[in-house]
Write a protein that holds these residues in place. Structure first.
Motif, PDB file in Angstrom:
ATOM      1  N   MET A 162       6.694  91.115  91.885  1.00  0.00           N
ATOM      2  CA  MET A 162       5.966  89.857  91.938  1.00  0.00           C
ATOM      3  C   MET A 162       6.813  88.749  91.307  1.00  0.00           C
ATOM      4  SD  MET A 162       2.211  88.962  90.378  1.00  0.00           S
ATOM      5  CE  MET A 162       1.492  90.245  91.396  1.00  0.00           C
ATOM      6  N   ASP A 163       6.940  87.613  92.001  1.00  0.00           N
ATOM      7  CA  ASP A 163       7.698  86.474  91.497  1.00  0.00           C
ATOM      8  C   ASP A 163       6.790  85.672  90.582  1.00  0.00           C
ATOM      9  OD1 ASP A 163       9.096  84.165  91.017  1.00  0.00           O
ATOM     10  OD2 ASP A 163       9.962  84.064  93.021  1.00  0.00           O
ATOM     11  N   ILE A 164       6.939  85.848  89.273  1.00  0.00           N
ATOM     12  CA  ILE A 164       6.073  85.192  88.296  1.00  0.00           C
ATOM     13  C   ILE A 164       6.245  83.682  88.331  1.00  0.00           C
ATOM     14  CG2 ILE A 164       5.571  84.967  85.837  1.00  0.00           C
ATOM     15  CD1 ILE A 164       4.555  87.528  87.144  1.00  0.00           C
ATOM     16  N   THR A 165       7.477  83.215  88.532  1.00  0.00           N
ATOM     17  CA  THR A 165       7.729  81.779  88.584  1.00  0.00           C
ATOM     18  C   THR A 165       6.978  81.132  89.736  1.00  0.00           C
ATOM     19  OG1 THR A 165       9.925  82.072  87.605  1.00  0.00           O
ATOM     20  CG2 THR A 165       9.500  80.009  88.784  1.00  0.00           C
ATOM     21  N   GLN A 166       7.071  81.748  90.924  1.00  0.00           N
ATOM     22  CA  GLN A 166       6.381  81.208  92.096  1.00  0.00           C
ATOM     23  C   GLN A 166       4.868  81.260  91.914  1.00  0.00           C
ATOM     24  OE1 GLN A 166       7.005  83.399  95.720  1.00  0.00           O
ATOM     25  NE2 GLN A 166       6.443  81.670  97.029  1.00  0.00           N
ATOM     26  N   ARG A 226      -6.205  81.083  95.569  1.00  0.00           N
ATOM     27  CA  ARG A 226      -5.801  82.445  95.916  1.00  0.00           C
ATOM     28  C   ARG A 226      -4.795  82.982  94.896  1.00  0.00           C
ATOM     29  NH1 ARG A 226      -4.504  83.751 102.080  1.00  0.00           N
ATOM     30  NH2 ARG A 226      -6.714  83.184 102.098  1.00  0.00           N
ATOM     31  N   ALA A 227      -3.878  82.123  94.481  1.00  0.00           N
ATOM     32  CA  ALA A 227      -2.918  82.528  93.448  1.00  0.00           C
ATOM     33  C   ALA A 227      -3.629  82.794  92.119  1.00  0.00           C
ATOM     34  CB  ALA A 227      -1.857  81.443  93.264  1.00  0.00           C
ATOM     35  N   GLU A 267      -5.881  91.686  84.436  1.00  0.00           N
ATOM     36  CA  GLU A 267      -6.886  92.721  84.212  1.00  0.00           C
ATOM     37  C   GLU A 267      -6.316  94.129  84.372  1.00  0.00           C
ATOM     38  OE1 GLU A 267     -11.029  90.422  85.492  1.00  0.00           O
ATOM     39  OE2 GLU A 267     -10.027  91.750  86.924  1.00  0.00           O
ATOM     40  N   SER A 268      -5.119  94.234  84.941  1.00  0.00           N
ATOM     41  CA  SER A 268      -4.504  95.540  85.147  1.00  0.00           C
ATOM     42  C   SER A 268      -4.101  96.174  83.821  1.00  0.00           C
ATOM     43  CB  SER A 268      -3.272  95.400  86.049  1.00  0.00           C
ATOM     44  OG  SER A 268      -2.580  96.627  86.151  1.00  0.00           O
ATOM     45  N   ARG A 269      -4.194  97.499  83.757  1.00  0.00           N
ATOM     46  CA  ARG A 269      -3.811  98.229  82.549  1.00  0.00           C
ATOM     47  C   ARG A 269      -2.402  98.806  82.637  1.00  0.00           C
ATOM     48  NH1 ARG A 269      -9.229 101.730  80.965  1.00  0.00           N
ATOM     49  NH2 ARG A 269     -10.656  99.955  80.708  1.00  0.00           N
ATOM     50  N   ARG A 270      -1.742  98.654  83.782  1.00  0.00           N
ATOM     51  CA  ARG A 270      -0.390  99.175  83.918  1.00  0.00           C
ATOM     52  C   ARG A 270       0.566  98.436  82.999  1.00  0.00           C
ATOM     53  NH1 ARG A 270       1.202  99.556  90.174  1.00  0.00           N
ATOM     54  NH2 ARG A 270       3.188  98.995  89.144  1.00  0.00           N
ATOM     55  N   ALA A 271       1.497  99.166  82.398  1.00  0.00           N
ATOM     56  CA  ALA A 271       2.421  98.571  81.430  1.00  0.00           C
ATOM     57  C   ALA A 271       3.285  97.483  82.072  1.00  0.00           C
ATOM     58  CB  ALA A 271       3.302  99.657  80.820  1.00  0.00           C
ATOM     59  N   ASP A 272       3.758  97.728  83.307  1.00  0.00           N
ATOM     60  CA  ASP A 272       4.600  96.720  83.951  1.00  0.00           C
ATOM     61  C   ASP A 272       3.796  95.469  84.293  1.00  0.00           C
ATOM     62  OD1 ASP A 272       3.161  98.252  85.784  1.00  0.00           O
ATOM     63  OD2 ASP A 272       4.594  97.877  87.414  1.00  0.00           O
ATOM     64  N   HIS A 273       2.525  95.659  84.674  1.00  0.00           N
ATOM     65  CA  HIS A 273       1.669  94.509  84.959  1.00  0.00           C
ATOM     66  C   HIS A 273       1.359  93.724  83.690  1.00  0.00           C
ATOM     67  CE1 HIS A 273      -0.020  96.243  89.007  1.00  0.00           C
ATOM     68  NE2 HIS A 273       1.264  95.890  89.063  1.00  0.00           N
ATOM     69  N   ARG A 274       1.168  94.427  82.571  1.00  0.00           N
ATOM     70  CA  ARG A 274       0.909  93.736  81.319  1.00  0.00           C
ATOM     71  C   ARG A 274       2.109  92.878  80.923  1.00  0.00           C
ATOM     72  NH1 ARG A 274      -2.848  91.848  80.556  1.00  0.00           N
ATOM     73  NH2 ARG A 274      -2.219  91.392  78.420  1.00  0.00           N
TER      74      ARG A 274
END
Length: 326
Positions: free
Chosen positions: A1-5, A16-17, A26-33
């Motif tokens: 996922m492009d955080i800047t965009q 939508r963004a 809301e995700s519990r995944r470490a990479d998502h956090r």
């Protein structure tokens, strides 16, 4: 996922963004956090602020109806309104209905409104685990007012006061037992009590109930963040849309006074300190969820159950294990 965009789209007001970003936080995944933290850090630089209004009340009092009518009024005044509704989760299955959008049909069609239901999961206090971060995302997206609807289950719902600028308590036309049940705890947190359903045959009852609550508020200890005559009780009808404009005027009066007196900034700073502590506590508890820590917990729990160790001694050994395996 492009955080800047994604951040740029949120700053431009892309709904939508915004929905995608809330899903990310809301995700519990470490990479998502990690991505969520980077996104929030980036958006914090915009320094946009909205009026955060927390709303609690007993089930069936008409919170969703009130929010829709109130939100439609604000949208009609040219304001952008975000609604973060927290739905109770089943203790057995963990599922939630998330039906708030269907109950706010008119508001959900408004281009200047955004409605996001979230499950409470196992988080106590009437709000979801990441509601605070969702509020920050809505502010960054340029919304003027963020309404935070709690689960609606009783006096424990005071956590919402730690992420809102104004805390409204919505109550039905009644008295006696209901007044007794809320006289402490959540009532002491409320900045304004709104007695809903003040229409038809219930209007006289609502007027008397409002007078009862107004009397009860006068008995509470004066708070430094309240001007004269606050907190106060008002009657409203979400169905007939009576009293909404008066309630909004009172909210603006209270907000402007708090900003002028410095209470707004101090409250936001205190809330940041509170959520810092919460994040640290949750991070420490998360260390107990690793497979190795769970195995050690099970071993020590069995030793305590068998009487080989006292619970206090077992706890000390568990803490020593965590310190040695940082």
């Amino acid at each position: 996922m492009d955080i800047t965009q994604l951040g740029d789209r949120i700053l431009s007001g892309d709904r939508r963004a915004l929905a995608r970003a809330i899903t990310l936080v809301e995700s519990r995944r470490a990479d998502h956090r990690a991505e969520a933290t980077a996104l929030l850090d980036r958006l914090a630089r915009s320094e946009r602020q909205a009026l955060r209004i927390g709303l609690s009340g007993t089930p069936g009092v008409g919170k969703s109806t009130f929010i829709e009518s109130f939100g439609m009024m604000l949208v009609g005044q040219g304001l952008r309104v975000a609604v973060l509704a927290v739905d109770p989760s089943s203790a057995r299955s963990g599922g939630s209905i998330l039906g708030d959008k269907t109950r706010m049909e008119r508001l959900s069609r408004e281009p200047n409104a955004f409605i996001r239901p979230s499950p409470s999961q196992s988080h106590l206090g009437g709000v979801a685990r990441r509601t605070r971060e969702a509020v920050a995302l809505c502010e960054a997206a340029g919304f003027d007012v963020v309404l935070i609807e709690t689960v609606g289950v009783g006096q424990s719902e005071t956590v919402v006061s730690e992420l809102s600028d104004l805390f409204l308590l919505l109550l039905a036309p009644a008295g006696g037992d209901e007044l007794q049940g809320v006289k402490r705890g959540i009532m002491e947190m409320a900045d304004m009590i709104l007695v809903n359903k003040a229409d038809g045959p219930l209007k006289p009852v609502a007027t008397r109930t409002c007078a009862d609550y107004a009397g009860a508020l006068r008995l509470l200890r004066k708070r430094p963040q309240d001007p004269e005559h606050f907190p106060k009780a008002l009657t409203v009808s979400a169905v007939e849309e009576h009293g909404l404009a008066e309630a909004w005027t009172e909210m603006q009066t209270l907000t402007q006074w708090r900003k002028a007196q410095g209470h707004w900034a101090r409250n936001r700073a205190a809330q940041a300190r509170y959520w810092f502590g919460q994040e640290v506590r949750h991070a420490l508890l998360a260390r107990l969820e690793s497979p190795q820590a769970r195995s050690e917990m099970d071993r020590l729990a069995k030793a305590a159950a068998d009487g080989d160790l006292t619970p206090a001694s077992a706890a000390e050994q568990m803490l020593a294990y965590l310190n040695a395996n940082r």
